[in-house]
Design an enzyme around this catalytic site. Structure first.
Site, PDB file in Angstrom:
ATOM      1  CG  HIS A 103       5.587 -46.445  32.833  1.00 50.08           C
ATOM      2  ND1 HIS A 103       4.273 -46.223  32.484  1.00 50.08           N
ATOM      3  CD2 HIS A 103       6.292 -45.399  32.334  1.00 50.08           C
ATOM      4  CE1 HIS A 103       4.182 -45.094  31.795  1.00 50.08           C
ATOM      5  NE2 HIS A 103       5.384 -44.580  31.692  1.00 50.08           N
ATOM      6  CB  CYS A 162     -20.616 -43.079  18.083  1.00 44.10           C
ATOM      7  SG  CYS A 162     -21.321 -44.177  16.843  1.00 44.10           S
ATOM      8  CE1 TYR A 208     -24.980 -43.847  13.988  1.00 44.80           C
ATOM      9  CE2 TYR A 208     -25.359 -43.088  11.736  1.00 44.80           C
ATOM     10  CZ  TYR A 208     -24.504 -43.586  12.721  1.00 44.80           C
ATOM     11  OH  TYR A 208     -23.185 -43.822  12.408  1.00 44.80           O
ATOM     12  CG  HIS A 222       7.549 -39.664  28.605  1.00 43.78           C
ATOM     13  ND1 HIS A 222       6.209 -39.389  28.671  1.00 43.78           N
ATOM     14  CD2 HIS A 222       7.731 -40.825  29.273  1.00 43.78           C
ATOM     15  CE1 HIS A 222       5.598 -40.359  29.340  1.00 43.78           C
ATOM     16  NE2 HIS A 222       6.492 -41.233  29.715  1.00 43.78           N
TER      17      HIS A 222
END
Length: 550
Positions: free
Chosen positions: A125, A269, A404, A150
């Site tokens: 590939h 995050c 948090y 592709h």
């Protein structure tokens, strides 16, 4: 009996045989059901490859060989029963295809209604072995949608030569009407899922730094509650005005009454790279790898303009609180807040965004409207925005008051006092390695190391240092990314180091660390910054790889 499809050079020696598990397909009535075993053996005619099928079972006898050469036709040309020798292809379910998801057990993929065994193509590939294996056991379409090259005739022709069967029509799943997550949107199969309900997932490491702007399908997903279904025509944003009167804005109001502004910004995050903290001591929270960060171009109205419309002044103080339309079964909604000064700053670039990478916001990312607060932890970028209020206190939401926040490693769940820790807003300097992957094998000689770097608060990344020997010696990586204004460097930088593997090396301990305009630099280890919430991990990122023998 051997049936050969004529070629320019005839049948070459059979040089490899890989046995697959038995597979059954229906043959003409006189033969009944026949079991076939298919070899991964090839005959070469010029630059062509032909699949050799060995049939073993009732009616055909052991050793019957059928060579399918129909892939010599154009890939777009439909097959006719008369043009395909031998019995029809076997039929597989998606579950059977999913079983073949690694080289040890063969690599199967689907495209359309066809099933292919691409094991022998994996090493060939052009995009690399690790990327093609992301599709193993599933469909190619989601990946080819990201890489348009592709969709070419010669690529389809190559794929056709690996066909082994047909895909059985799937029975549509019956959703549980009582499941609050039953109407969540579909997601890209490449994502590494941390939790399904709520859905939290990150892109595979190999794809993180493939694009400066992260495609929305691969942008990390951080949901706390079920994804709401919102009718854009009926949608209204409620903004509490300075006089107490509520301003109600439709989506079209926001698009037409306020100037459109665009900003490129990374969202991260607070738990990004928590998996490394869990390895020291489990926090019992989502074990993010390095993919809980992504970069996008956001478009929408400035929050500042909307607040001015609601009667607020530049020198007002306090906090801007947001509530989303996502809610749990008890009616609790997601909420968060940011300082008023950040919201009103002309240089703060806080948006009420309705576009992502030039397109309508996807459902997973806050359709029809979300807050984008550049430089601030992702938890304050509230999605599916329903309401904005301004007041002297922060949001009273659980996610603002009891989550948090950062703590000392000495703090335990028995001693924690959330009221003593400020809510995370700006995030510290961060970087990570995306290529090569942990425990990968690399060839001797030239080596390319890639990754990302970002800092919160608009501080620009000015340098990324990379070490191949665990931090004993360093090289400076090349940075790429858009030009950004001083103090408004909201987007990440991608970095790359082209280097060489020293002769005789058997193992590399690759490390990266970034530096921003404040000359803040990442700490060297995770242990001193471990905390019970597993947030704010920005230690040097380390990847161990093995060097193949020459």
């Amino acid at each position: 009996m051997i049936q050969l499809i004529p070629g320019r050079t005839g049948l070459c020696a059979l040089h490899k045989i890989y046995w697959w598990r038995p597979m059954t397909w229906k043959t003409p009535a006189c033969l009944g059901w026949t079991t076939y075993r298919s070899h991964g053996t090839w005959s070469h005619t010029g630059n062509r490859r032909r699949r050799i099928m060995v049939a073993a079972g009732a009616g055909l006898g052991v050793g019957t060989i059928l060579i399918y050469g129909n892939h010599h036709r154009k890939a777009a040309e439909p097959e006719s029963p008369a043009s395909t020798p031998g019995p029809p292809f076997p039929v597989f379910t998606r579950q059977e295809v999913a079983h073949h998801d690694n080289e040890a057990n063969r690599v199967w993929v689907t495209y359309g209604t066809n099933v292919f065994d691409i094991t022998d193509f994996v090493e060939l590939h052009p995009g690399g072995k690790s990327k093609i294996l992301l599709a193993a056991g599933g469909a190619l379409e989601p990946f080819w949608a990201l890489y348009a090259m592709h969709n070419q005739e010669h690529v389809l022709e190559i794929l056709h030569g690996y066909k082994i069967g047909e895909l059985s029509p799937d029975e549509p799943p019956q959703p549980n009407p009582e499941d609050p997550y039953a109407k969540d949107p579909s997601r890209h199969p490449a994502l590494h899922v941390n939790t399904l309900k709520p859905f939290n997932a990150e892109p595979p490491v190999e794809l993180i730094s493939e694009n400066y702007l992260t495609p929305s399908q691969l942008f990390f997903k951080r949901n706390h509650l079920p994804v709401p279904e919102v009718d854009p025509a009926a949608y209204r944003l409620r903004v509490q005005g300075a006089s107490g009167k509520t301003l109600s804005l439709s989506l079209q109001d926001i698009k037409k009454k306020f100037p459109k502004h665009e900003v490129t910004a990374a969202l991260q995050c607070a738990g990004n790279r928590r998996g490394e903290m869990n390895a020291i001591k489990n926090t019992n929270r989502l074990g993010w790898n390095v993919g809980a960060i992504s970069n996008a171009r956001w478009g929408g109205a400035r929050l500042r303009d909307v607040l001015l419309k609601a009667g607020y002044k530049q020198d007002d103080e306090g906090h801007v609180c947001f509530e989303g339309l996502d809610r749990d079964q008890s009616g609790t909604v997601y909420g968060a807040s940011i300082p008023f000064k950040k919201a009103m700053s002309p240089e703060g670039d806080v948006l009420l965004a309705y576009e992502m990478n030039g397109e309508e916001l996807p459902r997973d990312h806050g359709f029809p409207l979300r807050v984008v607060v550049p430089g601030i932890v992702g938890a304050r970028n509230v999605k599916w925005l329903a309401q904005i209020t301004v007041g002297p206190e922060e949001s009273q939401s659980h996610w603002q008051q009891k989550d948090y926040k950062g703590f000392s490693p000495s703090v335990t769940w028995d001693t924690v006092d959330f009221s003593r820790a400020p809510a995370i807003q700006d995030l510290p300097i961060q970087s990570a390695i995306t290529e090569p992957c942990q425990n990968a094998s690399v060839s001797p000689g030239e080596l390319t190391v890639k990754g990302y770097a970002w800092s919160g608060g608009g501080r620009e990344v000015i340098r990324v240092d990379v070490s191949l020997d665990g931090g004993k010696s360093w090289k400076v990586a090349k940075l790429t990314g858009e030009e950004q204004l001083p103090g408004r460097a909201w987007a990440w930088k991608l970095w790359q180091l082209n280097t060489c593997v020293p002769a005789g090396t058997k193992e590399l301990n690759i490390v990266c660390k970034a530096v921003d305009t404040s000359y803040s630099v990442q700490p060297d280890t995770v242990k001193p910054i471990w905390n019970i919430l597993g947030v704010l991990n920005n230690a040097w990122h380390r990847v161990r790889v093995f060097v193949e023998e020459e």
